[in-house]
Motif scaffolding. Sequence first.
Motif, PDB file in Angstrom:
ATOM      1  N   SER A  61      -1.978   1.520   7.140  1.00  0.00           N
ATOM      2  CA  SER A  61      -3.038   0.773   6.442  1.00  0.00           C
ATOM      3  C   SER A  61      -3.985   0.072   7.408  1.00  0.00           C
ATOM      4  O   SER A  61      -5.197   0.101   7.255  1.00  0.00           O
ATOM      5  N   THR A  62      -3.411  -0.574   8.426  1.00  0.00           N
ATOM      6  CA  THR A  62      -4.237  -1.350   9.362  1.00  0.00           C
ATOM      7  C   THR A  62      -5.227  -0.456  10.090  1.00  0.00           C
ATOM      8  O   THR A  62      -6.394  -0.813  10.257  1.00  0.00           O
ATOM      9  N   ILE A  65      -8.028   0.499   7.772  1.00  0.00           N
ATOM     10  CA  ILE A  65      -8.952  -0.616   7.544  1.00  0.00           C
ATOM     11  C   ILE A  65      -9.803  -0.880   8.787  1.00  0.00           C
ATOM     12  O   ILE A  65     -10.995  -1.150   8.699  1.00  0.00           O
ATOM     13  N   LYS A 104     -12.306   4.668   2.103  1.00  0.00           N
ATOM     14  CA  LYS A 104     -10.969   4.110   2.336  1.00  0.00           C
ATOM     15  C   LYS A 104      -9.943   4.811   1.446  1.00  0.00           C
ATOM     16  O   LYS A 104      -8.850   5.162   1.902  1.00  0.00           O
TER      17      LYS A 104
ATOM     18  N   VAL B 241       3.662  -2.280   5.861  1.00  0.00           N
ATOM     19  CA  VAL B 241       2.993  -3.009   4.786  1.00  0.00           C
ATOM     20  C   VAL B 241       1.939  -2.135   4.131  1.00  0.00           C
ATOM     21  O   VAL B 241       1.088  -1.550   4.811  1.00  0.00           O
ATOM     22  N   ALA B 242       1.986  -2.055   2.810  1.00  0.00           N
ATOM     23  CA  ALA B 242       0.924  -1.364   2.081  1.00  0.00           C
ATOM     24  C   ALA B 242      -0.176  -2.392   1.812  1.00  0.00           C
ATOM     25  O   ALA B 242       0.026  -3.331   1.049  1.00  0.00           O
ATOM     26  N   ILE B 243      -1.299  -2.220   2.474  1.00  0.00           N
ATOM     27  CA  ILE B 243      -2.413  -3.131   2.228  1.00  0.00           C
ATOM     28  C   ILE B 243      -3.266  -2.484   1.145  1.00  0.00           C
ATOM     29  O   ILE B 243      -4.072  -1.597   1.416  1.00  0.00           O
ATOM     30  N   VAL B 244      -3.041  -2.896  -0.082  1.00  0.00           N
ATOM     31  CA  VAL B 244      -3.647  -2.202  -1.213  1.00  0.00           C
ATOM     32  C   VAL B 244      -5.120  -2.559  -1.360  1.00  0.00           C
ATOM     33  O   VAL B 244      -5.962  -1.706  -1.561  1.00  0.00           O
TER      34      VAL B 244
END
Lengths: 466, 337
Positions: A61-62, A65, A104, B241-244
């Motif tokens: 995820s990071t 992003i 994204k 961590v899933a950053i939704v």
Amino acid sequence: MKVVMKFGGSLLASPGGIQRVSRVISKGSKKRMKVVVVISALGEVTDLLLHAATNAKIWDSTQVIHFIDRIRGIHSQPLAEMGLRQPTYNESLDQLEELLDDLKLTLSGVSILRELTPRSKDLLLSFGERLSLVVVSAGLRQAGIAVEALTGGNAGIITDDSFGEASPDVTKTRKGVREKLLPLLTRGVVPVVAGFIARSATGEMTTLGRGGSDYTATLLADAIAADEVWIWTDVDGILTADPRIVKSARVIDELSYAEAEEMGFFGAKNMHPLALAPARKAGIPVRIRNGFKPERLGTLINPHERKSSVIAKSVALVGNVGIVTVSGETLVGRPGTAAKIFELLGRAGVNVLMISQSVSESNISAVVRKSSLERAASALSEGLSQVGINAGVKVEPDVSVLAVVGAGMKGTPGIAAKVFSAVASKGVNVMMIAQGSSELNISFVVASRDSEKAVNALHESVVLGK
Amino acid sequence: MTEGVRLIIVGFGVVARSLAGSLEARGEEFRRTHGIDFHLVAAVDSKSAAVDRNGLEVRELLRRKEETGRVGRRSLPVSEVIEDTEADVLVELTPGNPLDAEPGMTHLKSAIKASKHIVTANKMPLAHEYTSLVASAESRGVQLRYSACVGAGLPILDFGDACAVSEPVQKVEGVLNATSNFVLSRMESDGSSFPEALEEAKKLGYAESNPWLDVDGVDSAAKIVIIANHIMKKSLTLKDVAIVEGIRRISPTRVKALMEEGKKVRMVACVERRPEVRVLELPRDDPLSVVGACNVVRFHCKYSGERVVSGSAAGGVTTSSAVMRDLLRVGDSIRAG
């Protein structure tokens, strides 16, 4: 006069680039030109998206992003610097965020599924031009130009669904583009079209592959029967040689489609032959111009092959190639050997740049990219022995191809001799030579250590005619 | 009798300057209350280093940093400064890099190798390699203290420790990014759009010029990893961590409509099994619906139920107070032998 103007990514992303573009368009409009604008992705964005396409499978995820933030920065900076009025500024930021959100989602999808299909790769790459469209159209509006922002698909470019390198459906595209763009031009609106991307008949995002945004420009030009296509880049036009190697390289004023295509094949920083095709078929002249120096005329690619006093228009150098040579008595008088060699190389996925056979028929040499040289050699030695051809296979890794291009060579006797003597006068040995059947080019192979010397000698003698 | 404690500070931004200021101003107080005499023997920033085994002149150091942007006149390899300077504690205050946690990670490893205690406010090395850092510090007999990484001055980890003494903590959820919470609160109070509220946060010094770590949820993700590992004894990393969703796409219209329903939107980090960061719509009276540059954490304890800690949690001063707290604890233990 109808002109399709395509603006390249490095031009758009340079400081003040969009203002520069708007001046070019306004100037055209003042001269009563009807302008259609085609844009590329900003600066290095396409490369970044390609990098993401390869890596998103292993991103967390990071990293996704962080990547989005980098893309955001490239687009929000010019938006912030153009001094947009409200609510335009906020609206543009909103459009940007909406696209970044989609981007994204696409990347997160790839990162969760750990897989990138050609379909999602096309979708991913399409964001470059779509994001650029938000920024460029805001800038042009700010400069007082009435614009309508369109993706390639919305502008009417319809393709098949071979993702990654879709082919346009010419009939549907002509009809669609005319219906969309002509009414806008009549109303004095400048259509701004995101290049490179198109839409399949079923409405999915496709990309035009290697032809890129230039291809979009020529397709639109063909459809609306434009008078000219102007490709605005950050160089002065097509040059006679690579200026990093040849100090006296200069801009070519005029050349034919055929010449331009030959040069494109030999890797000149130039239009891809695929992108040139629609203009060539419709006989629409294409100009390559420098957006930083709009007063210059650049290079004109036109339908006519005009014979000039100079023999050749350019010399190109293709490095990182090697020769694979097959030799042996068993080749003599045996028809179909060359075809067999081509077939074996093709099956091994090796692209052949040049081929030549000695008159004695006892050896055949093929020039291939250095990266596929080993593969080529092993495919040949295995494949030939299987069909009972007993031949030795040798490789020569450190060579370069030189290609001399120009219509002036056609039917002019003694060209090969002139080329040879220019090279020989510098003590360079020619290892292989071939002339295309179009007679528009002669290409030959020299040792890489001699290649720069040879390019300079040729440029002096056959391009500048000294 | 006072015990001398020698410090190396690496990273000389807002928190470090605030810390150095307190060491100078409150030196006498710490000698009196804790019997500890802090000496700053080395300071390193991104461009330079200053080393003096007898103790640097803090006032002079701060003045030089202010005037020249550098703490020292020359640049030295940071790992060498950490390993070769005779000192007791490394105070690691470099900015967090979420991608590979460098250079902080190398600094922590150098300190552990050189058997120096560590106090850090840089959450990224812990978010990446919590388990191995804690284990290697233990094996070297080195203290690793990081309460400033979560909640700034708000003692979230201490509170959680206390909750976990007699029973397991089964779930933790919280608003862990004060900047984002400030932005959302501002959107609620005066109807600002996200960009306007963020601009305000930048002006007030809550948000960095590029605030993506905060508003896109990465900072919250790093903090929930540290809380889960510390309190719930998990071995998570940032990658888990899933950053939704972050808060960028929250519109003033949505905020307004929610307010009318008696609700608030908050960016919440949560861990029960899989850790995640997402935007939640919460009732106005939910303890997590805090207002302003605050943090709030709810611990779900197995027998006693929910326990909540909340308070202001932003800015260099509150963070440096947490660093000070950790430093005094390290000092106390050195003094106790």
